[in-house]
Structures are given as C-alpha cells and as structure tokens.
Design an enzyme around this catalytic site. Structure first.
Site, PDB file in Angstrom:
ATOM      1  NE  ARG A  40      -4.378  -1.366   1.882  1.00  0.00           N
ATOM      2  CZ  ARG A  40      -5.355  -1.509   2.775  1.00  0.00           C
ATOM      3  NH1 ARG A  40      -5.162  -1.165   4.032  1.00  0.00           N
ATOM      4  NH2 ARG A  40      -6.527  -1.990   2.409  1.00  0.00           N
ATOM      5  CE  LYS A 206     -19.564 -14.753   8.856  1.00  0.00           C
ATOM      6  NZ  LYS A 206     -19.544 -13.561   9.696  1.00  0.00           N
ATOM      7  N   GLY A 375      -7.961  -7.758  -0.673  1.00  0.00           N
ATOM      8  CA  GLY A 375      -8.099  -8.557   0.546  1.00  0.00           C
ATOM      9  C   GLY A 375      -7.331  -9.868   0.496  1.00  0.00           C
ATOM     10  N   GLY A 398     -12.509  -4.030   2.068  1.00  0.00           N
ATOM     11  CA  GLY A 398     -13.922  -3.640   2.124  1.00  0.00           C
ATOM     12  C   GLY A 398     -14.307  -2.664   1.023  1.00  0.00           C
TER      13      GLY A 398
HETATM   14  C1  3PG Z   1      -8.743  -1.412   5.293  1.00  0.00           C
HETATM   15  O1  3PG Z   1      -7.628  -1.889   5.497  1.00  0.00           O
HETATM   16  O2  3PG Z   1      -9.755  -2.097   5.165  1.00  0.00           O
HETATM   17  C2  3PG Z   1      -8.845   0.075   5.135  1.00  0.00           C
HETATM   18  O3  3PG Z   1      -7.641   0.701   5.438  1.00  0.00           O
HETATM   19  C3  3PG Z   1      -9.968   0.623   5.981  1.00  0.00           C
HETATM   20  O4  3PG Z   1      -9.773   0.312   7.331  1.00  0.00           O
HETATM   21  P1  3PG Z   1     -11.033   0.050   8.246  1.00  0.00           P
HETATM   22  O5  3PG Z   1     -11.704  -1.192   7.749  1.00  0.00           O
HETATM   23  O6  3PG Z   1     -10.505  -0.085   9.644  1.00  0.00           O
HETATM   24  O7  3PG Z   1     -11.943   1.254   8.104  1.00  0.00           O
HETATM   25 MG    MG Z   2     -11.458  -2.981   6.402  1.00  0.00          MG
END
Ligand code: 3PG
Ligand code: MG
Length: 418
Positions: A40, A206, A375, A398
């Site tokens: 990142r 899920k 992810g 997310g």
């Molecule tokens: C992540 O890693 O999902 C983003 O940096 C957002 O972080 P958060 O889910 O804690 O808001």
């Molecule tokens: Mg997150």
C-alpha cells in the site's frame, strides 16, 4: 474519469493534503513495530512523485488499525514515515499528531516538493465521527486535496469526506490520486463492458458478505465459480450434505435465489464437486475473540459432493480445480475475489494456489485481463509468489467489495468534478 485527477492539478507552492491508505500489516519484533507488507505504501509512489514534480508541499494523512479515538503507541505511523522515506529516497518529516500548533508550524516550514506524514488520524475520535470541527482543523492545513486512499474510500470519515468538502467549498481543488484512478478504472470501467467470456471467481467464508457482489456480477458475468466456505451454504441450498463445514443456515434461501437468478440469466454457476476435508477437534483453547480453536486432523480428498457427518470441508478438491481451471483457461476477462479454502494452513492452500496459477496462466499465455479484487485473494497470490503476473491487484479490502457491489464511495463522491 468524471473527477479531477492529480494530473489536472496546478499546485506549485501549494499545501496539498494527501489522504493515503497506509493501513499496513505490522508486527512487533524485538520491541519495535515492523511492516510486513509495503504494497500500500509502494502503490502511492506515482502520485507522490507527480506531486513532488509539480512542486507541491505534501501533507500525508492516514489511519492505522482501529485505535478508537485513543493514542495507541503500537499504532503510530512513525515506522511508515521511515519506510516511505527509504522507498522514495527523500526525507519524509513526521509529527506525532495530526493537528495543533506543532503540525501547523511544520506545515508552514515545508518547501516545494517537501513531504510530511501526520500521525494516525484515528488517535482522534473526530476522524471516524467525521466531526466538522476536526475536519475543519485538518482542512485549514491545506490549499488543495488529493485522495489516493482507495482502501478507505468507503468510509465517510473526516479525512475522506469532511476535509474535501470544506476544501472544495473554499474553492480549493480536490482530486483523485493516480492509484485511486487506477483502482476505479480496473474495478469499475474495465468491468462495465468486459471482453468475453467474463469469468468471476468468488470465495471467502460467508455468502452474506458476497451476496450483493454476486447479485451485481450476475448481470455481467458469463460464469461464476464459487469456492471457499460460502460454497457450503450454496451446497446446502442444493440439498447436499455439508458435514461440519461452515454454513450459514439462515442464508440458504438467499443462496437459492442467487442461483435461480443465474439460471434465468444463463450464467454458468459452478459449485465444487469434490473437497479437501478434515476432522475438526476442539483444542479447548480460545482465540482473542473467545471462540474455540479447532485442530484439523486427517486431511483427505473427499471425492464426492456430499461431505460425511464428521468432516469439515476446507478446500476445493482436484476435480473442482480441473473444471474451474478449464473455464479460467478460456476466459478473456477474470475477476477474482476471495480464497478457495483455508489457505493460511498449507494443507488447505492447494485449491487457492491452483486457481492463482490458472489465473496467471490465462493472463500470461492467453492475454486475458485478470483483476484481483483485494483482501485475502491478493494475500494468497502474493504468498504463492504470483502477485505481479496478473493485470491488476486492488489495494482495497472492504472498499473493493463495496465498489464492486455498485456502491458510491464517499471518498470519491466528495472529489471535484472535472
Ligand atoms: C482497510 O484496510 O480495510 C482500510 O484501510 C480501511 O480500514 P477500516 O476497515 O478499519 O476502516
Ligand atoms: Mg477494512
């Protein structure tokens, strides 16, 4: 792109507030925090290089973890400032807060092309609450705003929503960073009219996490290949036995409807036909969240679609790998989100690794466009050493999921229109 981007900015001598997603995995080693994965941070480099070249005075702001409005030393961004400086071969100043006198003084002393990283925004409750007073204090530091934090763009927090709104209202420009632009291109525009066949591979634990994405992608995809524990809920919906596999019994109807929709639209919808299973044994220990920790004994191939009562499905089996591999091999566009099994355990990583290899082969040999939706799938691909052989890997978790669901991201909406 309908929004301003960093290329459109004229910011020589201006103070530019740059929101980045430096929420990187860290662990403690010999009493200091070390960064496990620099992706990142690295991915923001094009934006930073461009802003330096444009003569901006760069104020970087980010969050790390979830300190819930409290100062938490292990979640300081100081190690990130050092890592960034090393990466871009330039000094990066650091202040141990994100607002206040010291910050204002340091910002005032910045020269064109200088970089400053502020301390974790989430040490203040105003960040997540999108408190207007807090946002105003941050906005006061800057003449212009850039959001390169795609991974945090689904959050309507002060630094992603409040600050650009205030800067914009004052007549300052608010632009997307180059990483943000790439993310929106690959997860957005590229999937609007994909080259066909368009194959979507979805995994993860899920159904409930992925149902909106499934619903949306069924409008576009030619084939949907399902893996991970969510496959068991779909299998339950089809009437198969799932043994002790992870299932969401209350989501069976949801799963049934999704499969019915795919049939109606003529989308090939595939579930695993064989599995790697093992016998879960309670170790008597509890994890951090107080849940029992299981040990998995006697891993083996379960060559039929029904899973025996005592066994838990933990990965897709060889026959499924072969069938999925064939479809992936014929794809022109591939979107992959979510692992095929419990890949953190080597014994159950075979399916995920095989799918990763199939995606890479389709990309490298047949020129397919492969987009990895962030992810765990990115983590798995990197673990397999295949990270840079796909077309695009998202830095979002997310955020990618919400964007693929078709949601408008607050961090994008708040940027200036072209
Ligand atoms: C992540 O890693 O999902 C983003 O940096 C957002 O972080 P958060 O889910 O804690 O808001
Ligand atoms: Mg997150």
């Amino acid at each position: 792109m309908a929004k301003l981007t960093t290329n459109d900015l004229n910011v020589r001598g201006q103070r530019v507030f740059v929101r980045v997603d430096y929420n990187v995995p860290m662990e403690e080693k010999d009493g200091r925090m070390v960064i496990d994965d620099l992706t990142r941070i690295k991915e923001t480099r094009p934006t930073l290089d461009l802003l330096v070249e444009k003569g901006a005075r760069i104020i970087l702001a980010a969050h790390l973890g979830r300190p819930k409005g409290q100062r938490e030393p292990s979640l300081s961004l100081r190690p990130v400032a050092a890592a960034l400086a090393e990466l871009i071969h330039r000094p990066v100043a650091f202040v141990d807060d994100c607002l206040g006198e010291k910050v204002e003084k340091t910002v005032g002393a910045l020269k064109d092309g200088d970089l400053l990283l502020l301390e974790n925004l989430r040490f203040h409750p105003g960040e997540e609450a999108n408190d207007p007073v807090f946002a105003d204090q941050l906005a006061r530091l800057a003449d212009a705003y850039v959001n390169d934090a795609f991974g945090a763009a689904h959050r309507a927090h002060a630094s992603t929503e409040g600050v650009p709104r205030i800067v914009g209202r004052r007549g300052g420009k608010c632009a997307a960073g180059l990483l943000m632009e790439r993310e929106l291109k690959f997860l957005g525009e590229e999937l609007e009219n994909p080259a066909r066949p368009f194959v979507v591979i979805l995994g993860g634990a899920k159904v409930s996490d992925k149902i909106k994405v499934i619903d949306r992608l069924l409008e576009k995809a030619d084939a949907l290949l399902i893996g991970g524990a969510m496959a068991y809920t779909f299998k339950l919906a089809r009437g198969f036995k799932t043994g002790r596999s992870l299932v969401e019994t209350d989501k069976v109807e949801m799963a049934r409807l999704a499969e019915a929709k795919s049939q109606k639209r003529g989308v090939t919808f595939l579930l695993p036909t064989d599995h790697i299973v093992a016998d879960p044994v309670d170790t008597g220990q509890r994890d951090k969240k107080g849940r029992p920790i299981f040990e998995f004994r006697n891993p083996r191939v379960n060559a039929q679609p029904d899973i025996p009562d005592e066994a838990e499905g933990l990965d897709i089996g060889p026959e499924t790998i072969r069938r999925y591999g064939e479809i992936i091999g014929g794809a022109r566009t591939i979107l992959w989100n979510g692992p095929m099994g419990m890949f953190e355990d080597k014994r159950f990583a075979g399916g995920t690794n095989a799918i990763a290899r199939a995606v890479v082969e389709a990309t490298q040999k047949h020129g397919a466009k492969s987009i990895i939706g962030g992810g765990d799938s990115v983590k798995a691909l990197n673990l397999a050493g295949l990270g840079h052989q796909v077309t695009f890997m998202s830095t979002g978790g997310g955020a990618s999921l919400e964007f693929l669901e078709g949601a408008e991201l607050p961090g994008v909406v708040s940027l200036s229109d072209k």
